[in-house]
Design an enzyme around this catalytic site. Sequence first.
Site, PDB file in Angstrom:
ATOM      1  N   GLU A 267     110.715 -84.197 -26.781  1.00 56.37           N
ATOM      2  CA  GLU A 267     110.758 -83.186 -27.678  1.00 56.37           C
ATOM      3  C   GLU A 267     112.013 -82.270 -27.389  1.00 56.37           C
ATOM      4  OE1 GLU A 267     109.006 -83.305 -30.254  1.00 56.37           O
ATOM      5  OE2 GLU A 267     107.575 -84.788 -29.571  1.00 56.37           O
ATOM      6  N   GLU A 296     115.641 -88.067 -34.823  1.00 55.36           N
ATOM      7  CA  GLU A 296     115.161 -89.229 -33.817  1.00 55.36           C
ATOM      8  C   GLU A 296     115.835 -89.781 -32.730  1.00 55.36           C
ATOM      9  OE1 GLU A 296     111.536 -90.516 -31.910  1.00 55.36           O
ATOM     10  OE2 GLU A 296     111.749 -89.099 -33.693  1.00 55.36           O
TER      11      GLU A 296
END
Length: 503
Positions: A267, A296
């Site tokens: 994250e 991503e």
Amino acid sequence: MATEAAAENAAYEELLDNVKRISNVKNAAGILGWDQEVVMPEGGTPARSQQRSALSAIAHELLTDDEMGELLDELESQDLDDEQTAVVREVRREYERATRVPGELVEEISRTTSEALPQWKEAKAEDDFSIFAPTLEKLVEQKREYAEHIDPDKDPYEVLFADYEPYLGIETAEEMLTRLRDELVPLIDSIRESDVELAAPFDGTYDTDTQEQLSRDILDTLGYDWNRGRLDTAPHPFSSGTQFDARVTTRFDESDPLGAMMSTIHEFGHATYTQGLPDEEYGTPLGQSRDLTAHESQSRIWENHVGRSRAFWERFLPALKERFPDVEDASVEDIYKAVNRVYEDNLIRVEADELTYHMHIVVRFEIEKALIRGEIEVEDVPELWNDKYEEYLGIRPDTDSEGCLQDIHWSHGSFGYFPTYSLGSVLAAQLYAKAEEDIPDLEDQIRNGEFDEFHDWLTSNVHQHGCLYTTDELIEVATGEEFTADYFLNYANEKYSELYDLE
């Protein structure tokens, strides 16, 4: 940048003003979404669903206003610079999709997703898919209708996929996932047939307060800007926000401290991308991230290529031992092998290793594609899910909670999202190979806890561009090559052949 260059262009300035207003409404809705997943009391759902629905309607109305179309038409005929052209391209694309979707449907979808979240949580907690199934069926119907409005002549799943990755195309996703499945499965089989076992050095209970401190240590080490972010917990870890407020969440398991650490690093990668977007372009496409394949790639480059490296653990192992003295005997090699172990029985995607992770994605991709296309019914999902896990991963979930209810995405109405996880992993390897070429001592820098140059490289080559380039253009600008899975597959084969003594 673009704002200064357009000082004398009244139409462009007016367009930017409108776009910024829309962005602020969406960002406010994003904060409400974060609050609902992290700190909102359970009883707050009825009001929150109305609040988020209202903001979605306002953003939709602003975007589809006739004035927006007139400004875009006017600007299409003007001689624009590259940045202005990119802004018009991105706004035009959103405008054309949005004007085809009735505002009432936008509100309905927003209201349903707000109501779906607590139902998903309850279904997962109770291990009962039937609690969530009616809402999931409603979301599937609404998203089919949404896709039909946008382009009735296209495959509805392809239309939804373009919400998350508008430029690479569904064909690229299918080709990549097929290649990963075909080339990773033999590697995974070889690993499972090998005599090498990579045991984890953790055997006990590790309190969550100390794990949280360890997560904060990791964020400090990697260079997280706490002035523009925070760390919290959520049932399903995520990162959200803007360059001025990019928040991270993680979750803790008392028996598995490595899980929280890797989740935090993942994250962080998302958040550092968001924090790296240009401040002066906030609210415009030039100050927004380039969709989910690029996003991503940033989480996976930090999680896999940094967080799973020997060099990182040479740096960070002392901090781990300080927080948890009972792992005092663990070596760098022990931790390196633990974070890179290929599991034989892991059912949970977010806890999966680098290789079997992509089989988790293939399962979700195939099921949600069939759902949206009407090839299966919602009631078929649990059994089909379990069958595909058995086929692709050699394991079968015993419960819905560890099966089809484990991910939060469908409660958000996010159909078409999952392929970007694999696309991002592939891109991460391609970017990291280029970074190693440009920063010859990158591994030594990681070993020494020096991340500034790597941050700068990622910011210069990815973050600061915002949406200036399309995804395929950005990849070529950053790496000098077209998008390819070669780097990821070479990396995976070399790394895991060494770890498992494969010939």
